[in-house]
Design a protein around this motif. Structure first.
Motif, PDB file in Angstrom:
ATOM      1  N   GLU A  99       0.960  -1.035   0.101  1.00 23.76           N
ATOM      2  CA  GLU A  99      -0.131   0.216  -0.008  1.00 23.76           C
ATOM      3  C   GLU A  99       0.772   1.339   0.029  1.00 23.76           C
ATOM      4  OE1 GLU A  99      -3.398   2.380   2.798  1.00 23.76           O
ATOM      5  OE2 GLU A  99      -2.230   0.541   3.429  1.00 23.76           O
ATOM      6  N   THR A 195       1.305  -1.879  11.399  1.00 31.91           N
ATOM      7  CA  THR A 195       0.753  -2.378  10.107  1.00 31.91           C
ATOM      8  C   THR A 195       0.587  -4.020  10.242  1.00 31.91           C
ATOM      9  OG1 THR A 195       3.053  -2.514   9.152  1.00 31.91           O
ATOM     10  CG2 THR A 195       1.968  -0.610   8.750  1.00 31.91           C
ATOM     11  N   TRP A 223      -4.554  -2.782   8.733  1.00 31.88           N
ATOM     12  CA  TRP A 223      -3.579  -2.804   7.309  1.00 31.88           C
ATOM     13  C   TRP A 223      -3.623  -1.516   6.561  1.00 31.88           C
ATOM     14  CZ3 TRP A 223      -2.626  -7.272   4.525  1.00 31.88           C
ATOM     15  CH2 TRP A 223      -2.694  -8.346   5.149  1.00 31.88           C
ATOM     16  N   SER A 224      -4.470  -0.546   6.881  1.00 31.15           N
ATOM     17  CA  SER A 224      -4.743   0.673   6.170  1.00 31.15           C
ATOM     18  C   SER A 224      -3.327   1.669   6.676  1.00 31.15           C
ATOM     19  CB  SER A 224      -6.077   1.363   6.049  1.00 31.15           C
ATOM     20  OG  SER A 224      -5.909   2.563   5.812  1.00 31.15           O
ATOM     21  N   GLU A 226      -3.334   4.896   6.044  1.00 31.80           N
ATOM     22  CA  GLU A 226      -4.364   6.284   6.495  1.00 31.80           C
ATOM     23  C   GLU A 226      -5.111   6.026   7.835  1.00 31.80           C
ATOM     24  OE1 GLU A 226      -4.548   9.067   4.805  1.00 31.80           O
ATOM     25  OE2 GLU A 226      -3.114   8.317   3.721  1.00 31.80           O
ATOM     26  N   THR A 227      -5.494   4.913   8.014  1.00 30.05           N
ATOM     27  CA  THR A 227      -6.007   4.558   9.513  1.00 30.05           C
ATOM     28  C   THR A 227      -5.108   4.862  10.467  1.00 30.05           C
ATOM     29  OG1 THR A 227      -7.707   3.161   8.277  1.00 30.05           O
ATOM     30  CG2 THR A 227      -7.474   2.861  10.568  1.00 30.05           C
TER      31      THR A 227
END
Length: 301
Positions: A99, A195, A223-224, A226-227
């Motif tokens: 990502e 992560t 996983w994100s 941005e989160t």
């Protein structure tokens, strides 16, 4: 065998789902289902097991997949050879990246590439580095990018593009931001937001912390990226992320980069492909353009 059916079969295998495959191929889901059923009828075997919303290859599907990849590649190669002689590259490129690279390294490359070669369709698939290497080895991906410590892989052609600095980030009000230098022992009893479990730099960080007898069972995992950034800004903990992924937040002051030595967690952006892979004009041009962009990254670092 119908090449269109084989292409649909490969896309379903890559995405593990009929819905996602239909979205990528711009088909109705019923068309994807009908094509797979027609292929199953032709080969006389069931190719996928449906497990809820996710599908996975049967043993027959696993045997068919490498032949499907070879036939589709041979088709693309024949078209490229026949159209050679001044025409622009065409076809499809299957590219994979974690990502962080898909969001912060590849967009500029893809933008320039699609402007230069509008007849090439690019399918970008985010995935973990371990899965990406498997996809490159199997031939399911034309080209993959990973963010890992430098290491020679005897089975893949690899090229280091840039060493990526890491940033240990915290919200502005975090107590660690008051320290002139953060030592690893200062991270004891600090909540981390991680992560995914197989992420290379998370594994390096945990190994480093464990070597200093720092263990935690209360850390959060997302996983994100941005989160993770928003959770850090909300004060839920600190996190280790590639510096490129937090550049804007650091510039605006929404996040603080802690003065911590990141050398135990050094990783590099690397480009990999199967050494036996035919470098089509489309793939060759993507590799060339990537090298040009990587040279600019290194100049700015």
């Amino acid at each position: 065998m119908d090449l269109k059916h084989l292409h649909t079969f490969r896309t379903v295998a890559d995405t593990h789902g009929f819905t996602k495959a239909a979205e990528i191929l711009s088909y109705a889901q019923s068309s994807v289902t009908a094509q797979i059923q027609a292929l199953e009828e032709e080969v006389g075997s069931k190719l996928f097991d449906r497990l809820g919303k996710k599908v996975q290859l049967t043993s027959a599907g696993e045997r068919l997949l490498p032949y499907a990849i070879q036939l589709l590649e041979l088709h693309d190669r024949a078209l490229a050879e026949m159209s050679a002689g001044g025409s622009l590259p065409s076809g499809t490129l299957n590219i994979g990246a974690p990502e962080s690279l898909a969001a912060f390294r590849l967009p500029d490359i893809i933008k320039e590439y699609t402007e230069l070669y509008p007849d090439v369709k690019i399918i970008l698939r985010p995935a973990g580095c371990k899965e990406l290497k498997k996809l490159a080895l199997s031939g399911d991906m034309d080209l993959v990018f990973v963010l890992e410590p430098e290491a020679d892989d005897p089975h893949l052609q690899s090229e280091t593009l840039i060493h990526e600095p890491m940033a240990l980030i915290a919200p502005p009000a975090h107590p660690l931001t008051l320290l002139p230098q953060v030592d690893t022992l200062d991270l004891k009893d600090v909540s981390f937001i991680h992560t995914e479990s197989d992420c290379s730099y998370r594994l390096l960080l945990e190994q480093h912390l464990n070597s200093h007898a720092i263990y935690s069972s209360s850390d959060l995992e997302f996983w994100s990226i941005e989160t993770i950034k928003h959770c850090v800004m909300s004060g839920l903990g600190i996190s280790l992320l590639p510096a490129i992924a937090v550049k804007d937040e650091l510039s605006s002051g929404r996040l603080i980069r802690l003065p911590w030595d990141d050398s135990p967690c050094q990783v590099a952006t690397q480009m990999l492909y199967h050494p036996g892979k035919w470098l089509s004009p489309a793939l060759g041009e993507f590799i060339r353009l990537t090298r040009e962009h990587a040279a600019r990254w290194r100049q700015r670092s």
